[in-house]
Motif scaffolding. Structure first.
Motif, PDB file in Angstrom:
ATOM      1  N   HIS A  10      21.016   3.646 -11.778  1.00  0.00           N
ATOM      2  CA  HIS A  10      20.240   3.765 -10.505  1.00  0.00           C
ATOM      3  C   HIS A  10      20.976   4.312  -9.300  1.00  0.00           C
ATOM      4  N   LEU A  11      20.513   4.798  -8.088  1.00  0.00           N
ATOM      5  CA  LEU A  11      21.203   5.306  -7.107  1.00  0.00           C
ATOM      6  C   LEU A  11      21.986   3.951  -6.574  1.00  0.00           C
ATOM      7  N   ARG A  13      22.350   1.044  -3.755  1.00  0.00           N
ATOM      8  CA  ARG A  13      21.659   0.890  -2.521  1.00  0.00           C
ATOM      9  C   ARG A  13      22.628  -0.137  -1.990  1.00  0.00           C
ATOM     10  N   ASN A  70      17.880   1.187   6.110  1.00  0.00           N
ATOM     11  CA  ASN A  70      18.875   2.154   5.530  1.00  0.00           C
ATOM     12  C   ASN A  70      20.224   1.831   6.412  1.00  0.00           C
ATOM     13  N   LYS A  73      23.236   0.638   4.259  1.00  0.00           N
ATOM     14  CA  LYS A  73      23.810   1.577   3.147  1.00  0.00           C
ATOM     15  C   LYS A  73      24.876   2.544   3.962  1.00  0.00           C
ATOM     16  N   TYR A 143      18.734  21.106   0.510  1.00  0.00           N
ATOM     17  CA  TYR A 143      18.423  20.126  -0.781  1.00  0.00           C
ATOM     18  C   TYR A 143      19.143  20.833  -1.960  1.00  0.00           C
ATOM     19  N   PRO A 162      21.243   9.777  -1.428  1.00  0.00           N
ATOM     20  CA  PRO A 162      20.630  10.626  -0.598  1.00  0.00           C
ATOM     21  C   PRO A 162      19.558   9.606   0.232  1.00  0.00           C
ATOM     22  N   LEU A 163      19.454   9.769   1.485  1.00  0.00           N
ATOM     23  CA  LEU A 163      18.395   9.103   2.460  1.00  0.00           C
ATOM     24  C   LEU A 163      17.852   9.899   3.550  1.00  0.00           C
ATOM     25  N   GLU A 164      16.699   9.824   3.049  1.00  0.00           N
ATOM     26  CA  GLU A 164      15.733  10.623   4.149  1.00  0.00           C
ATOM     27  C   GLU A 164      14.904   9.492   4.963  1.00  0.00           C
ATOM     28  N   GLY A 165      15.164   8.407   4.812  1.00  0.00           N
ATOM     29  CA  GLY A 165      14.585   7.252   5.972  1.00  0.00           C
ATOM     30  C   GLY A 165      15.539   7.288   7.082  1.00  0.00           C
ATOM     31  N   VAL A 203      15.476   2.188 -15.616  1.00  0.00           N
ATOM     32  CA  VAL A 203      15.215   3.343 -14.659  1.00  0.00           C
ATOM     33  C   VAL A 203      13.791   3.781 -15.167  1.00  0.00           C
ATOM     34  N   ARG A 205      11.099   6.536 -15.203  1.00  0.00           N
ATOM     35  CA  ARG A 205      10.671   8.217 -14.971  1.00  0.00           C
ATOM     36  C   ARG A 205       9.601   8.357 -15.783  1.00  0.00           C
TER      37      ARG A 205
END
Ligand SMILES: Cc1cc2nc3c(=O)[nH]c(=O)nc-3n(C[C@H](O)[C@H](O)[C@H](O)COP(=O)(O)O)c2cc1C
Length: 215
Positions: A10-11, A13, A70, A73, A143, A162-165, A203, A205
């Protein structure tokens, strides 16, 4: 690079705040990042590498109200990168790319250099007038840089999340990013995992038959 390990993890956290990326490793990663390709070599990015607790605190405090989850992190990361993208594409930027390519001797043949420049301008005009997606197209390049940097970090034994939040208006204001003609696209937290909090569950997917069509 251990692809099996990468596919099954996992990424991160939860970063271990006591661990810092060695300077040499960080420089290797940034050198790699710099080398990432972009369409027409447009290089629409500027990167803010947050190295000090103060800088990380400034980012964590300006993610916007709904993105507070976030902040830990970022605060516990060794370094966080703010990946910004040009908000427009002024002639001065295009000239800067061409001048650098010429100085670097990308196309030593003058005629080839001129042809490349005219093809680039055609392509940019297509983005501006036909597809009308210049900003979106430039952010796609960001990206790509993000993805390549994540892979390079894995190769160097560094976790990269990566964080989009975040609220870009708030982050831009905190670092005066708009004033430079850029805007924040995505964040990348880097560091080492808090081993007590590593999640080892499966994971999830989509299956291969849902994803691939072999023609
Ligand atoms: C571009 C991108 C942005 C992400 N933004 C966030 C984020 O802001 N906060 C967060 O906790 N996780 C974020 N993630 C992590 C994803 O939610 C996570 O990778 C996904 O749910 C799959 O989980 P896994 O990595 O544990 O398998 C982001 C992932 C990607 C690829």
């Amino acid at each position: 690079m251990d692809l099996d390990k990468l596919m099954n993890k996992h990424l991160t956290r939860y970063f271990d705040p006591s661990k810092t990326i060695p300077e040499e490793t960080l420089q290797q990663l940034l050198t790699f990042l710099r080398s990432a390709p972009t369409s027409t070599n447009i290089q629409p990015n500027h990167f803010y590498v947050l190295t000090t607790p103060e800088a990380k605190e400034r980012l964590a405090a300006n993610l916007g109200e709904r993105f507070q989850d976030n902040s830990g992190k970022i605060l516990n990361s060794s370094h966080t990168i703010i990946l910004t993208t040009r908000a427009d594409l002024p002639e001065s930027h295009i000239e800067e790319v061409f001048d650098k390519e010429t100085a670097d001797g990308r196309f030593p043949d003058q005629a080839k250099n001129a042809l490349w420049q005219s093809m680039t301008r055609d392509f940019l005009n297509m983005r501006i007038y036909r597809y009308k997606d210049l900003n979106h197209w430039m952010e796609k390049q960001t990206y790509l840089v993000l993805g390549l940097t994540m892979m390079a970090a894995a190769e160097l034994g560094v976790e990269a999340t990566p964080l989009e939040g975040f609220d870009p208006i708030s982050v831009d204001a905190a670092f005066k990013i708009r004033e430079t003609g850029h805007t924040t696209t995505v964040l990348l937290a880097l560091g080492y995992p808090d081993l007590a909090k590593v999640y080892n569950g499966p994971v999830s997917r989509f299956e291969a038959d849902r994803l691939f069509t072999f023609v």
